[in-house]
Write a protein that holds these residues in place. Structure first.
Motif, PDB file in Angstrom:
ATOM      1  N   GLY A   1       0.793  -1.221   0.000  1.00  0.00           N
ATOM      2  CA  GLY A   1       0.000   0.000   0.000  1.00  0.00           C
ATOM      3  C   GLY A   1       0.823   1.267   0.000  1.00  0.00           C
TER       4      GLY A   1
ATOM      5  N   ARG B   1      -5.588   5.284   3.147  1.00  0.00           N
ATOM      6  CA  ARG B   1      -4.676   4.270   3.680  1.00  0.00           C
ATOM      7  C   ARG B   1      -3.863   4.823   4.849  1.00  0.00           C
ATOM      8  NH1 ARG B   1      -3.847  -0.272   1.290  1.00  0.00           N
ATOM      9  NH2 ARG B   1      -4.443   0.612  -0.751  1.00  0.00           N
TER      10      ARG B   1
ATOM     11  N   LYS C   1      -1.101  -2.063  -4.144  1.00  0.00           N
ATOM     12  CA  LYS C   1      -2.074  -1.405  -3.267  1.00  0.00           C
ATOM     13  C   LYS C   1      -3.241  -2.354  -2.993  1.00  0.00           C
ATOM     14  CE  LYS C   1       0.277   2.496  -3.504  1.00  0.00           C
ATOM     15  NZ  LYS C   1       1.501   2.009  -4.171  1.00  0.00           N
ATOM     16  N   PRO C   2      -3.176  -3.108  -1.888  1.00  0.00           N
ATOM     17  CA  PRO C   2      -4.297  -4.000  -1.563  1.00  0.00           C
ATOM     18  C   PRO C   2      -5.555  -3.187  -1.272  1.00  0.00           C
ATOM     19  CG  PRO C   2      -2.750  -3.869   0.270  1.00  0.00           C
ATOM     20  CD  PRO C   2      -2.115  -3.158  -0.872  1.00  0.00           C
ATOM     21  N   SER C   3      -6.717  -3.811  -1.468  1.00  0.00           N
ATOM     22  CA  SER C   3      -7.977  -3.085  -1.289  1.00  0.00           C
ATOM     23  C   SER C   3      -8.219  -2.718   0.173  1.00  0.00           C
ATOM     24  CB  SER C   3      -9.149  -3.914  -1.812  1.00  0.00           C
ATOM     25  OG  SER C   3      -9.199  -5.175  -1.141  1.00  0.00           O
ATOM     26  N   ARG C   4      -7.764  -3.550   1.109  1.00  0.00           N
ATOM     27  CA  ARG C   4      -7.957  -3.231   2.516  1.00  0.00           C
ATOM     28  C   ARG C   4      -6.669  -2.659   3.100  1.00  0.00           C
ATOM     29  NH1 ARG C   4      -6.028  -7.095   6.135  1.00  0.00           N
ATOM     30  NH2 ARG C   4      -5.214  -8.998   5.150  1.00  0.00           N
TER      31      ARG C   4
END
Length: 247
Positions: free
Chosen positions: A50, A155, A56-59
């Protein structure tokens, strides 16, 4: 997920590798002065998921998620018994890594670790960060702006929430690796009292201080941080060899 890693790998070196973990909202970029000064060993500086140039992971990942990712990368890269240096939020990731995978961590160096229990809220940390800006070198602004752009506000704020919820005191008690806890002399985010407490919580803890530096000592005094870290691991490596010979 793509993980971006800056590295200086020397496959012929007998020295353990250094793995450097960055703090909240930043990336490998601000760790490069310290990485450049660790010339005696292979050195790896990943961007946590991220952040920086990594995927960039969604969570939004918490310290345990980041430690799991770092451990998986170290396994894949064949890096074991490394010296792990973290700054700020990176210290929380480093401690999680040392607790969950002690086989990967020969020693820890924690520079300005978060979160001081005296300021255990997002608002408290933001206030200290704003105070820290008064002591930082303004030439860092370009690096920080690029890192904030790459991570994005959602984030950054989500990671801050995870950071203040993380029980650093409890996790430090579970660390078995030799640990150096250090800070910049003018760091309001990690005051001297908290550094002393953190070092006392680990089984084999020591403290140090970086003169004239603030929270981002890894950027503004990278050579001093690297010298402290190198001296610390040399002493403990020597102590480990002496113990093995005594046995």
């Amino acid at each position: 997920m793509r993980l971006h890693v800056r590295e200086r790998a020397d496959l012929g070196s007998a020295q353990p590798a250094w793995v450097l973990l960055h703090g909240l909202a930043v990336s490998h970029r601000y760790l490069m002065p310290t990485a450049a000064a660790l010339t005696a060993s292979p050195t790896y500086v990943p961007d946590l998921p991220g952040f920086g140039l990594s995927g960039k992971p969604s969570r939004v990942f918490d310290p345990a998620d980041h430690a799991h990712t770092v451990a998986a990368w170290m396994d894949a890269a064949g890096i074991a018994e490394a010296y792990v240096l973290g700054n700020s939020f990176g210290c929380q990731v480093a401690v999680e890594l040392a607790v969950r995978r002690p086989d990967l961590v020969a020693a820890l160096v924690l520079v300005g670790p978060t979160v001081d229990p005296a300021a255990p809220t997002a608002g408290g940390q933001i206030g200290r960060w704003l105070r820290d800006l008064l002591s930082e070198d303004p030439r860092q602004a370009g690096i920080i702006a690029a890192d904030v752009r790459d991570a994005g506000p959602r984030r950054i704020l989500g990671t801050l929430r995870h950071s203040v919820r993380h029980d650093m005191r409890r996790r430090l008690r579970e660390v078995t690796a030799p640990t150096l806890v250090t800070r910049g002399e003018h760091d309001p985010i990690a005051p001297h009292r908290w550094i002393s407490e953190a070092a006392a919580l680990v089984r084999h803890g020591s403290t140090a201080q970086v003169p004239r530096a603030a929270h981002n000592a890894v950027t503004t005094a990278g050579d001093v941080v690297a010298a402290q870290a190198t001296q610390f691991v040399a002493v403990h490596a020597r102590a480990g060899r002496d113990l093995g010979e005594a046995r």
